[in-house]
Design an enzyme around this catalytic site. Structure first.
Site: not given
Ligand code: SIN
Length: 421
Positions: A14, A34, A45-46, A48, A112, A205, A226, A268, A330, A365, A370-371
């Protein structure tokens, strides 16, 4: 082979793709991945993408992010992430991202761990996949963006303490890419672990290249497990993530005696630690359970179709069976040190997404940040490159309109409306 472009972007998750889409269309961009275009963690990503619901939610959302991050966060970066969340969700909607909606056609939100309210926009239980597919469709409309798959960035070109592009391995052949700006969006480093939710090709990388070239790194020891990853006796490497939104919508973590031993909606790091402690007590059974059996089957199938099917393929009926789980690597909160415009310590080199570190996540996090990080800082990075390269790319003599465009991005939004062209 030598190639020349304005901006070289390594990574098609993203942050890389969103940055590319927000760069001016008069810039020639080379976007490399890559492996295949879709082999990026964003695609997996599940749960959201989180967003401030409105002005009143800005302070609570900032607070939740700081609490989850154990106050090790960079406060300014958190302010930016939260305050610019809504405008970037609007941009995603303009790119036709099909967020789930309520009957009144407003965005539907889930919850979450460690979020004080429901503020996570989603598309069923495959938010990343649907966002990325919408962004890949946008890429097809842009003739200024060239994409090379199976093209690995192996180093940057550095001269007189400036980044001048990158060296790539394209299906065994070396390509030197000369670029005015180079953007590292190479994702996480889960491929370095035996048990992870990440693609195994993601081996940090960008971070290796930064280390080799003395580009500053920050908080590299901040790694996240996770808590709820499906336990499968003979699997190693990439494992099936069971989204935290399953807990946000009622799932409970239980031990082998079916007792709850931790609040399933804590941050988490706390939940993972509690699970590992519990597992230590039963060395022959290296898992605990996620219990969804009190949730209606039709609801589970409608809301979590991907996970329902993936569990079924492995012989588990979510509405009847306890799901064995254990934590797995994760996410990397640390990475290449960047400022709020994604600039690294090396001029002309930028970094965004998981490979970068603004300090926004602290040492843990908050779920579904993250998205959001990818789009907020990807947009900022694009704005910075746009303004830096604007005049160097004016094809003829710079015009009054050129200067106005340039200034509009520098001044306050309200002031920008006052220009007379
Ligand atoms: C999840 O759905 O649990 C993963 C989302 C995230 O890592 O923020």
């Amino acid at each position: 082979m030598i190639k020349t472009c304005d901006v070289l972007i390594a990574g098609t998750g993203v942050s890389g793709v969103y940055s590319a889409l927000n760069l001016k269309e008069n810039l020639k961009i080379l976007l490399i991945s890559k492996e295949g275009l879709r082999d990026c963690n964003s695609y997996l990503a599940q749960g959201g993408i989180s967003t401030a619901l409105n002005r009143d939610d800005i302070e609570p959302y900032i607070k939740d992010t700081l609490i989850a991050g154990n106050y090790k966060n960079d406060k300014e970066a958190v302010e930016v992430l939260v305050r610019e969340s809504r405008s970037n969700i609007e941009r995603l909607i303009k790119y036709n991202v099909p967020f789930d909606r309520t009957e009144k056609n407003t965005l539907q939100y889930t919850r979450e761990g460690a979020h004080s309210t429901f503020r996570i926009a989603h598309i069923k239980d495959q938010t990343g996949k649907y966002i990325m597919e919408a962004l890949y469709k946008e890429l097809e409309k842009r003739s200024n963006i060239e994409i090379l798959e199976e093209c690995t960035l192996v180093d940057i070109i550095k001269k007189d303490n400036k980044c001048l592009g990158g060296i790539c391995n394209y299906k065994g052949e070396e390509i030197q890419v000369h670029a005015k700006s180079t953007l590292l969006a190479t994702g996480g480093l889960g491929g370095l672990f035996t048990s992870t939710t990440n693609f195994s090709s993601l081996t940090g990388d960008g971070i290796s290249i930064a280390l080799k070239n003395n580009v500053a790194i920050k908080d590299i020891n901040y790694l996240q497990l996770h808590p709820t990853v499906l336990y499968e006796k003979f699997s190693s490497g990439k494992r099936l993530l069971l989204s935290e939104s399953l807990r946000g919508e009622g799932g409970k973590i239980k031990n082998l005696k079916s007792q709850e031993f931790v609040d399933s909606l804590k941050p988490r790091d706390i939940v993972s630690k509690a699970i590992l402690n519990e597992i230590d007590k039963t060395p022959d059974t290296p898992f605990v359970y996620l219990d969804l059996t009190h949730i209606n089957k039709d609801y589970l199938i409608k809301r979590f179709p991907f996970l329902y099917n993936e569990c079924l393929k492995r012989g588990y009926h979510m509405e009847k069976d306890l799901l064995p789980i254990s934590p797995a690597h994760h996410y990397a909160m640390g990475g290449i040190k960047v400022n709020l415009s994604a600039q690294t310590s090396l001029p002309n080199l930028y970094a965004v997404g998981e490979t970068a570190c603004t300090g926004v996540h602290g040492n843990n996090r908050l779920a579904s940040n993250s998205l959001l990080e990818g789009v907020v800082f990807g947009y900022r990075c694009a704005q910075k490159i746009n303004s830096d390269l604007y005049f160097s790319n004016s094809s003829n003599y710079p015009t009054k309109e050129d200067l106005v465009e340039y200034l509009k991005e520098k001044v306050d939004e309200n002031y920008a409306k006052l220009f007379n062209c």
